[in-house]
Design an enzyme around this catalytic site. Structure first.
Site, PDB file in Angstrom:
ATOM      1  N   GLY B 229       0.775  -1.553  -0.183  1.00 47.92           N
ATOM      2  CA  GLY B 229      -0.312  -0.379   0.459  1.00 47.92           C
ATOM      3  C   GLY B 229       0.797   1.222   0.392  1.00 47.92           C
ATOM      4  O   GLY B 229       2.012   1.650  -0.022  1.00 47.92           O
ATOM      5  N   HIS B 230       0.173   2.468  -0.855  1.00 43.15           N
ATOM      6  CA  HIS B 230       1.302   3.830  -0.323  1.00 43.15           C
ATOM      7  C   HIS B 230       1.462   3.907   1.617  1.00 43.15           C
ATOM      8  O   HIS B 230       1.393   4.088   1.853  1.00 43.15           O
ATOM      9  CB  HIS B 230      -0.191   4.378  -0.729  1.00 43.15           C
ATOM     10  CG  HIS B 230      -1.008   5.450   0.213  1.00 43.15           C
ATOM     11  ND1 HIS B 230      -1.698   5.928   0.129  1.00 43.15           N
ATOM     12  CD2 HIS B 230      -1.859   4.280   1.353  1.00 43.15           C
ATOM     13  CE1 HIS B 230      -3.024   6.076   1.332  1.00 43.15           C
ATOM     14  NE2 HIS B 230      -2.673   4.962   1.213  1.00 43.15           N
TER      15      HIS B 230
END
Lengths: 319, 319, 319
Positions: B229-230
């Site tokens: 994920g970011h």
């Protein structure tokens, strides 16, 4: 490549006759022109019977080698194998080769790449963005949807359907580890064989074998987003539902059903006609013909019983 | 962009000096030409020390702003940030720019796209169907298999291997929510940095940071079908097995091992040398050097004990 | 196609009037020019009310057919449907058709393929390697990142964002099974409809319906590596986090939140505003407005209580 050259390059002691080595193989499969290795003592029996031309072993095991088998001595045979594996790795893309051979009545869309020495059967459809590596064979009537990648040396059977974005032949996840915690790639020099009448969903990843072949047998149907690790052998008419995965060297019997998000730990066998329910986590070999659930895995009826017990426990609010 | 223009466009009150704003950033990272925001009161300390040029805040918190920091007043700062983020988003594809720069001895296959302002090192191989966005750098000797997508502004190190179908730099999953239940995109203006000697398997998805960078450090090896994920930071020499995932802002220490289908809840830290067994679900920060299992996560030996207790319970058929 | 021709081809008995059949449909949706089937007796009511032109049924159920509905008699109606479905399957790629229609101000990158009869709206961006099948519509302002595949007949709304590597419209996982254990493909002749303002992450797979449409409604946001099975209907403003999956025919209400790696068993309904926590496994229909966890699924507060009980059990080391 001469054993003596390999020994020299990695500063290893060569014991026995110098030989020409053409590739790497596991102990039980290796032929006289192949180099193998022994790291894990549970394979000592395979060592004693190996037909390899040479084996990478610890010095203390030298006496167990069959007569005529040479040795490269290493205190870390698996790590040494990793370094040597690079010498036998093929180029991802060659600069030259034989133009691919395309059968009759094929539909090859725009933006398709086909590598040297590949052979495409009759009535094959390759949709836009498909990339077929070199030395690949694809059987008659097979349909490959857009943006599929088939790595070099893989074999696809007849009447197969491969959905968009799927990757066949990517490297297995194999690394040896140094004492200071680095991971050294074991080049994955095997391939993937997909037999006839197989359907593979979208965005799957089926890894090539480290040596030998990852095999998906005839009639098997694979859903989307599924991982199949290196050296797996998936039997005939197997069903694998979405987001399930097989770790490396899983052997799946025929007509096995594997539910969504289920997975296996690798290096194990699932018997014919076994059913693994959704989310099942297979951690050891299991006999066929039964229904299994849970993680750790148990028979499905046991799992149902356990859930009922837990529900009762929860209701009572006390143990 | 002037703060006053932003205020006008979204009908916000500007408190303090008007300034030129170049980009968005988190409170603790923001510089005088950046705009930040505060939604969650657990970051009040970061607010008090921020060096941002301006902050989107609720009116009641105005007094906590450091001297010289301007404010845009909003009752829903996160939602306001989402709307403003669009102003700072870069074009996915520019109409013009500097031709990409390709190093020596590269193999660039057919059907490869490389965006403006990108810089490709020496001995790089880009196989068919690879798409390199603009302003990307790829280090020497890196091998990118077919149909990989690298979004704009990402940086790939030297000696990396990226397998087919993998996506690097897709938008993080970031949305602010309106009171009537709509989701407003927070444009993901950061990037992904992959350091040297990293291998990434097939069909993975590594999201770009909302601000700043998602980072995969040197020597890390990632299997297939993995989500990162970011704003994650994955340490050196980490191993992640197939179908595992990291939610946004997970910090993974060095030499951590993450098993197949394991996952993290995000905004947490995993200490160096921790091992998360297959299917482990990490819901809070954990110290390194231990083996963990289960969901909720516990030490692996505890998990084994729990499974033994449950097996006994099941055998007895009663609690 | 005439019913009598179908009957002849598969050696089936035709009861009732011969008719022209244009496609296949489920009993409750079928129109007078469509053929349907009944395998599972729980759909007997739908049989009695069907408006299909003809139905594949077992002989013993003939008397339940509404007046004027013809029948193809089969002892294995689902298997017979599978064989017949191939007759109605469209070509993956036609040899000819109407050139695609591209709106104003679009950015169509290099190496993009757009099939015949497709209609692209205004201000659409199709990045390199995007493959749009034939008879697809894409609404205004939609942005499609590289290497996305959109299969034939699918419809994408306005203002959508589709991230790299995602596949829309791949075949649903539908097979009928022969008595000797082979799996016969049910050709998936439906499509996917993505409404406006939907964002879909990287490397997802959204399957087309067997008949009719898989639908993702307005405002829904889907993360990476997500599977959506055939015939799912995902409501407005739904959130699905990374690596989650919906089995076929799942109906998801509006504003539902589905956590990472959560999944559903298919053929069930999730009520509006339900929240499924990460890893939740939905095995039956659930009312909306509540938070759920676990597998088997329970209310989240129950799950927390169960975990507390298990922790106590573990501490005591005995039941």
């Amino acid at each position: 490549m001469r054993l003596s050259d390999i020994a020299k390059q990695f500063d290893l002691e060569l014991v026995g006759e110098d030989k020409e080595i053409h590739s790497l193989a596991a102990l039980q499969d290796a032929k006289p022109d192949q180099l193998s290795f022994l790291e894990n003592k549970k394979y000592l029996n395979a060592l004693k019977k190996t037909q390899a031309g040479a084996v990478i072993v610890k010095k203390e095991l030298l006496s167990l080698l069959p007569k005529g088998v040479s040795a490269l001595i290493s205190e870390e045979p698996y790590l040494t194998l990793a370094y040597i594996s690079k010498l036998f790795a093929k180029e991802p893309m060659s600069k030259s080769g034989k133009e691919p051979q395309i059968g009759n009545n094929c539909t090859i869309a725009q933006n398709v790449s086909i590598g040297f020495n590949s052979v495409i059967g009759d009535n094959v459809t390759l949709m836009p963005g498909v990339v077929v590596g070199e030395n690949v064979t694809i059987g008659d009537n097979t349909l490959v949807y857009p943006n599929v990648t088939i790595y070099r040396d893989c074999q696809i059977g007849k009447n197969c359907i491969i959905h968009a974005g799927t990757v066949i032949g990517s490297d297995g996840y194999g690394f040896a580890h140094t004492k200071d915690g680095r991971h050294v790639k074991i080049y994955q020099n095997g391939n993937v064989i997909i037999e006839d009448d197989v359907e593979i969903g979208a965005n799957c990843a089926i890894d090539r074998a480290v040596f030998g072949s990852t095999i998906i047998k005839r009639g098997t149907k694979i859903d989307n987003l599924i991982q199949i690790g290196h050296n797996c052998i998936v039997g005939e008419n197997v069903l694998m539902a979405g987001q399930s995965g097989l770790s490396g060297s899983t052997i799946v019997g025929k007509n096995v059903t594997i539910g969504g998000q289920a997975a296996t730990a690798g290096h194990l066998t699932i018997g014919d006609y076994a059913v693994i329910a959704a989310r099942g986590g297979v951690t050891k070999s299991i006999p066929g013909g039964k229904v299994y659930s849970g993680f750790p895995l148990m028979e499905h009826k046991q799992w149902l019983k356990l859930q009922a017990l837990l529900a009762r426990l929860l209701k009572r609010g006390n143990c």
